[in-house]
Enzyme design. Structure first.
Site, mmCIF file in Angstrom:
data_model
loop_
_atom_site.group_PDB
_atom_site.id
_atom_site.type_symbol
_atom_site.label_atom_id
_atom_site.label_comp_id
_atom_site.label_asym_id
_atom_site.label_seq_id
_atom_site.Cartn_x
_atom_site.Cartn_y
_atom_site.Cartn_z
ATOM 1 N N GLU D 62 -16.568 73.957 -16.072
ATOM 2 C CA GLU D 62 -18.023 74.058 -16.238
ATOM 3 C C GLU D 62 -18.444 74.033 -17.704
ATOM 4 O O GLU D 62 -19.472 73.440 -18.051
ATOM 5 C CB GLU D 62 -18.556 75.327 -15.568
ATOM 6 C CG GLU D 62 -18.746 75.209 -14.063
ATOM 7 C CD GLU D 62 -17.441 75.215 -13.290
ATOM 8 O OE1 GLU D 62 -16.397 75.536 -13.889
ATOM 9 O OE2 GLU D 62 -17.469 74.895 -12.089
ATOM 10 N N HIS D 131 -22.175 83.574 -5.038
ATOM 11 C CA HIS D 131 -22.607 82.236 -4.614
ATOM 12 C C HIS D 131 -24.064 82.225 -4.145
ATOM 13 O O HIS D 131 -24.458 81.332 -3.399
ATOM 14 C CB HIS D 131 -21.748 81.728 -3.448
ATOM 15 C CG HIS D 131 -20.381 81.242 -3.817
ATOM 16 N ND1 HIS D 131 -19.371 82.081 -4.197
ATOM 17 C CD2 HIS D 131 -19.846 79.987 -3.861
ATOM 18 C CE1 HIS D 131 -18.268 81.372 -4.452
ATOM 19 N NE2 HIS D 131 -18.537 80.104 -4.251
HETATM 20 C C1 LIG Z 1 -15.917 78.045 -11.735
HETATM 21 C C2 LIG Z 1 -15.965 77.446 -10.379
HETATM 22 N N1 LIG Z 1 -16.198 76.130 -10.265
HETATM 23 C C3 LIG Z 1 -16.238 75.555 -9.067
HETATM 24 C C4 LIG Z 1 -16.020 76.265 -7.920
HETATM 25 C C5 LIG Z 1 -16.044 75.607 -6.549
HETATM 26 N N2 LIG Z 1 -14.683 75.540 -6.004
HETATM 27 C C6 LIG Z 1 -14.223 76.475 -5.158
HETATM 28 S S1 LIG Z 1 -12.600 76.229 -4.771
HETATM 29 C C7 LIG Z 1 -12.540 74.835 -5.720
HETATM 30 C C8 LIG Z 1 -11.260 74.065 -5.830
HETATM 31 C C9 LIG Z 1 -10.229 74.856 -6.533
HETATM 32 O O1 LIG Z 1 -9.043 74.118 -6.627
HETATM 33 P P1 LIG Z 1 -7.688 74.868 -6.897
HETATM 34 O O2 LIG Z 1 -7.830 75.728 -8.099
HETATM 35 O O3 LIG Z 1 -6.623 73.848 -6.930
HETATM 36 O O4 LIG Z 1 -7.513 75.849 -5.674
HETATM 37 P P2 LIG Z 1 -7.340 75.451 -4.130
HETATM 38 O O5 LIG Z 1 -8.732 75.420 -3.546
HETATM 39 O O6 LIG Z 1 -6.658 74.153 -4.060
HETATM 40 O O7 LIG Z 1 -6.548 76.573 -3.548
HETATM 41 C C10 LIG Z 1 -13.756 74.585 -6.319
HETATM 42 C C11 LIG Z 1 -14.032 73.453 -7.214
HETATM 43 C C12 LIG Z 1 -15.808 77.645 -8.080
HETATM 44 N N3 LIG Z 1 -15.628 78.440 -7.022
HETATM 45 N N4 LIG Z 1 -15.764 78.198 -9.304
#
Ligand SMILES: Cc1ncc(C[n+]2csc(CCOP(=O)(O)OP(=O)(O)O)c2C)c(N)n1
Ligand SMILES: Cc1ncc(C[n+]2csc(CCOP(=O)(O)OP(=O)(O)O)c2C)c(N)n1
Ligand SMILES: [Mg+2]
Ligand SMILES: [Mg+2]
Lengths: 328, 350, 350, 328
Positions: D62, D131
């Site tokens: 972000e 959220h």
């Molecule tokens: C700072 C932030 N940006 C975006 C999101 C939205 N978001 C939730 S889970 C996710 C993907 C995360 O990917 P990863 O770290 O690989 O974890 P996974 O979901 O694969 O377990 C995103 C973009 C968030 N929760 N927090």
């Protein structure tokens, strides 16, 4: 135990931290360059006294400073976080607002986050737009945060001590212009300033001036001028912005019927708006004239002294507002 | 940017004295059964939770970790009750593996009384402080600096415990990843960082957004020792976690485990993951940690019926839990004003 | 955590065809004189600015870069007017080297009319957009993501320019360093990241706070090509920057230059740096970029008087500029309400 | 060109971005998962249409999303930044508040930062404390930012288009509950909603209800109920929070003499406080009864529906407040 001594705001802040660290081994401080005493000398001598583990120098990692403080607060210590300039706290907003402020609630009361975030605020030394802000109203808007803003040496000590003992996250706003200001400070380990209680810095019957932090002193200066012209202004130093002492303000208003709110921050959506709104909601019939707010116009803070000065509320502006109120 | 292929040697990089091979040939059967049980409990819990979405029992989002169960189980096998754990939005597995009460968790997902967080957190903030599970997190990577801080407190307090911090591959693109790892190494803190690399960041392939050789190389550039392992191999995880925790407890400083795994389902419980290449998914899912573990049990001459019994027990437990949770009462709505803060909280009411 | 010693071979790692050695033996004299002139102009500018503090001419803070002049001069020698530059709190050198008007800069430091930013920015926000100098920055590391974005726009707009982004060693501990470098590599953007490693983060030794092998290793872990050089050697910087800019313009993606240098003075213009080990400072300052360059000129048979003439010219220029700036008028205070925004700006007045 | 058609808020938002991208090649969008259409489908089909360079998927970064947008905005493009949930914008506050908002000013007018930050706000889908926030008052407090909050499909389109054409940074708050809401939307490339102009969503003579974003619809529902009881409420949809249409509010108040401000955000230091304060300062003598504010108590947003519901302002709460005002 009711003895006092005279010291500066910065000395009072050092004394507060020293006493609390002596009293409670779980208290520690973290931030950049603390070992050198901090940018304003507010940690002077403490690393020698308590060692580098308890007065910890950190990387330039504001997000980690705040996040680590939260982790350490939830697991049995009481971190005091130094943000250097309040503006840099904007590098750690997720950690403070999404995490620390909400931890106790989100986890259904399982967590406590007893941390203190110290943020030197305000215009000082002509440091322009990224080193001079006052964003207290932001913090008052966030459930879970306590917000304090000492205006005197007494409260620099008493509120920092109270903040360290508070079981919830506290944002403590220390105004850079106040560090050298002297005042009477109560002695005694437990000489805390109560959180949520305003101080009537001067009493008067004609009008109420509500302020906090450095602007309290501009209000007092204005009250002096006004007194010489026969107007008795009551000056209320809020000290705590959340929780804030509505009753003290309402009580004063019932007496004076007139209100000027004075802040250094941008007026628009500043904390003065909340005070004005609460008064308008609650004390409508007590008001003999319209509420007035004085603060900075909605302009970033410029560098050149004569430009910066344009944004500041002066005692003259306060007296003018008071006279407008008293005459209407 | 391609992911490096699995390098079996890396598993041993931490100096484990051939234990993994030993285990493979001559595994501790009871331990393996236990791993199997825990993995199945996670899978059954999440399967019930996903089914509960259709029953309109889950008001918010859940992020299932089905396919990734070997990582929490293998890591948490080396954590004691006084060791700490911080998790992500995809946190049911970590929470169960750390020892949380499954029914309290299900109640939390359903927003009922008796939930781990009194119904205030939901899946994304599930936590059980009584067993050192210090919370899931709705903000990607935010748990990393908090974990470093928890370890900082352990060190200040002279404790000999560790903090396990789980996060995804996508999280390694956020600033707090750098700041938290640098912090842990600079202050020499007892943190086990566990990157669960399931190849996906929500609906985007992480490899398209992650420059350089990957999470482990990043951690190493911040001075952390670490290993990359097949996170679907429970024995590999068990072994690597064992060595990592031992190294941390012996004062070796923070450690990094890069666990390659795969998210079987979509990003959330209702995401069909239609954007995903079918061949990729099919290939990846062939390396299923649960199936692999069952194979190991078979190899160790455990009977089909014993294996099935473990499955059925886990399934029955979670079915019962779902049923109980679905009949649990709603929280008293007045609690909404509790747990905000000590000062100024009452006044917040209206 | 110790810094790796200077590895002369790294200078050539970028594939420069022995040019540096060529230059050392047979330098382009006019180019070298020009470097010398630019370095001296920076030093003279900052020396005057520091003196101006005592005269109460500088209302705010300044952060002198005396001792680090070879980095901006060597890098900016390879930037055209349409190439862009982003700087830090310690930005006078970059701004001058990019071609800004020195008197407008001094006026800005003094808060006078005719300053580069109309007196609204001061030293920490000095900028000259007309020559592609997109600003100093009061927040450590904040310029890194902004630089990536400027390069993103260049790419979207089909330009063949580069963005040079300067920052300190301390900045590599902030999250935006990871996010900005990963961004630049992921989107394959034309950014030259220049880390001016002066060993200090304000009043703290960076080595005490930076884990791992250092800034270059971090950049490499995000997939960037890079080099570590002696940043006090103007020819080394010139050479490395030349190769880096060429590589970027040939589509090689972002590049990282780690320049080892030293801050001769304190953190700010009034900081005596008493916290610094005297021996460290003495040793480090022996490798002064200006003295080294003068030596090269001497070796190339340039007369003492010619060398002195360059010095005197720079000193005289900056003395005159300080004098002019100190007599410049104050800005009209009504401009405080200008430049806020188009909408809702007038109403902001009171 | 005065034709209209019916579409949803999300369709209107897509149409706005599509039209502006067709009109101006320098417009582009960036954020996580945009290629899949965005979390709420608000980018659906656009990557196919404009390609991945102009509808750019990004890393989960972000701070870099916002910082890069600023860099790209200062150098000849018009980025539209997607923050996914407004809460995640707290990971990029330095970039927005210390950098983007101040760039034009700090650099003495040399810079322009024409970027739009889209932040889906509000309680929706029971996503709890991280959220669901509504922090519009923060942005109104920051000099240099424009703040918009469309309540209808018409303004979802008209304000996004206006935001993209604005030369200064705009924070555009889109409420997650409104995406499926249908409404009449003006056709035509230049059918912009003017920034800074409120909409009188319903006129009435007895009391003024001031609101924005999703709460406008709760006010309209309350006005329906009140009408059936003989009370004619005027509902003002502010649409722009900075600059905001003081004149529209003041004019309504001169007519009605009564004011209830309705917001979803936490009441304390919410934007409603600023409105109340301005009215108290300016229209004191027009007020026949005290101003009232309705909003969320100062409590983080809980997960369980029945708990979350406790925080929400309902039409019943609005009608009750109106009756209190009308009777006093
Ligand atoms: C700072 C932030 N940006 C975006 C999101 C939205 N978001 C939730 S889970 C996710 C993907 C995360 O990917 P990863 O770290 O690989 O974890 P996974 O979901 O694969 O377990 C995103 C973009 C968030 N929760 N927090
Ligand atoms: C985010 C942030 N944190 C702290 C500071 C205070 N500060 C200003 S300069 C500085 C040191 C920076 O060190 P480095 O990046 O090495 O640059 P140098 O000063 O050595 O050129 C610090 C801590 C700041 N400006 N911004
Ligand atoms: Mg992932
Ligand atoms: Mg440095």
């Amino acid at each position: 135990m009711n003895s006092t001594c005279t010291m500066t705001y910065v000395e009072a802040a050092i004394a507060a931290l020293r006493e609390e660290m002596q009293r409670d081994a779980s208290v520690w401080a973290l931030g950049e360059d603390l070992g050198r005493g901090g940018v304003f000398g507010q940690y002077k001598g403490l690393q020698n006294e308590f060692g580098p583990a308890r007065i910890a120098d950190t990387p330039i990692s504001e997000a980690a400073i705040m996040g680590a403080a939260l982790g350490a607060a939830m697991t049995g210590t009481r971190p005091v976080v130094e943000m250097r300039f309040s503006d840099f706290a904007l590098c750690a907003v997720d950690e403070l607002v999404n995490q620390a402020a909400k931890a106790r609630y989100m986890f259904g009361g399982q967590a406590r986050a007893p941390l203190v975030v110290r943020e030197p605020v305000g215009m000082w030394g002509y440091l322009a737009a990224q080193h001079s802000q006052s964003l207290e109203s932001w913090y008052t808007h966030i459930p879970g945060l306590v917000v304090l803003a000492p205006a005197t040496a007494r409260d620099a000590k008493g509120l920092l001590k109270a903040a360290i003992r508070c079981d919830d996250p506290v944002v403590l706003l220390e105004h850079k212009n106040l560090w050298p200001m002297r005042g009477e400070v109560a002695n005694g380990m437990d000489a805390l300033t109560p959180i949520g209680k305003a101080d009537v810095a001067r009493s008067g019957k004609d009008i109420t001036l509500v302020s906090w932090s450095a602007m309290v002193h501009e209000c007092l200066a204005a009250a002096d001028i006004l007194a010489s012209e026969g107007i008795e202004a009551e000056v209320i130093d809020l000290r705590s912005l959340w929780p804030w002492d509505e009753e003290a303000v309402f009580a004063s208003l019932r007496k004076t019927g007139r209100l000027v709110i004075v802040q250094e921050a941008v007026t628009t959506s500043g904390f003065g708006a909340e005070i004005a709104a609460r008064v308008a909601e609650t004390c409508h019939s007590d008001l003999k004239s319209p509420i007035q707010r004085l603060g900075s116009p909605r302009v970033p803070i410029p560098y050149a002294p004569l430009l910066e000065n344009e944004l500041k509320v002066s005692p003259q502006m306060i007296t003018a507002a008071v006279k407008l109120s008293v005459r209407s | 940017m391609q992911k490096p292929e699995y390098d079996a040697e890396l598993v041993h990089a931490l100096g484990g004295a051939g234990l993994l091979t030993d285990q493979k040939n001559n595994p501790d059967i009871e331990r393996l059964k236990d791993h199997y049980r825990q993995m199945l409990r996670i899978r059954a819990f999440e399967s019930e939770a996903v089914r509960a979405i259709a029953d309109a029992l889950v008001p918010g989002f859940i992020h299932p970790s089905i396919g990734q169960e070997a990582v929490p189980v293998g890591v948490c096998a080396h954590l004691g009750r006084d060791d700490l754990l911080l998790s992500t939005h995809r946190g049911h597995g970590h929470t169960l593996a750390k020892g949380a009460d499954a029914e309290a968790m299900m109640r939390e997902l359903f927003g009922r009384e008796g939930g781990t967080c009194r119904g205030k957190g939901g899946s994304m903030h599930i936590a059980d402080f009584s067993i050192g599970m210090l919370g899931a997190n709705g903000v990607v990577a935010a748990n990393i600096t908090i974990a470093a801080g928890a370890a900082h407190a352990l060190k200040l307090r002279g404790k000999n415990n560790v903090v396990a911090c789980f996060f995804g591959d996508g999280a390694t693109n956020r600033g707090p990843f750098l700041e938290g790892l640098n912090w842990a190494k600079t202050f020499d803190l007892p943190v086990l960082f566990v990157c669960e690399d399931n190849q996906w960041s929500a609906t985007t392939k992480t490899s398209a957004m992650l420059a350089g050789p990957g999470p482990l190389a990043r951690a190493q550039s911040f001075g952390l020792a670490g290993t990359s392992i097949n996170g679907n191999d429970i024995l590999a995880v068990d072994e690597a976690a064992k060595n990592a925790v031992a190294s941390i407890k012996n004062g070796g400083g923070p450690h990094f485990l890069h666990c390659r795994t795969y998210r079987h389902g979509g990003h959330t419980g209702t995401d069909p993951a239609a954007y995903r290449d079918a061949a990729e998914a099919e290939t990846a899912m062939r390396d299923d940690p649960v199936a692999t573990c069952a194979q190991l049990l078979r190899k160790a001459d455990i009977s089909e019926s014993s294996i099935r019994a473990i499955e059925e027990e886990a399934t029955a437990e979670m079915r019962r839990i779902k049923d109980n949770a679905s009949h649990a009462p709603w929280p008293d709505k007045r609690i909404v004003y509790e747990d905000v803060q000590d000062l100024g909280a009452v006044e917040a009411g209206r």
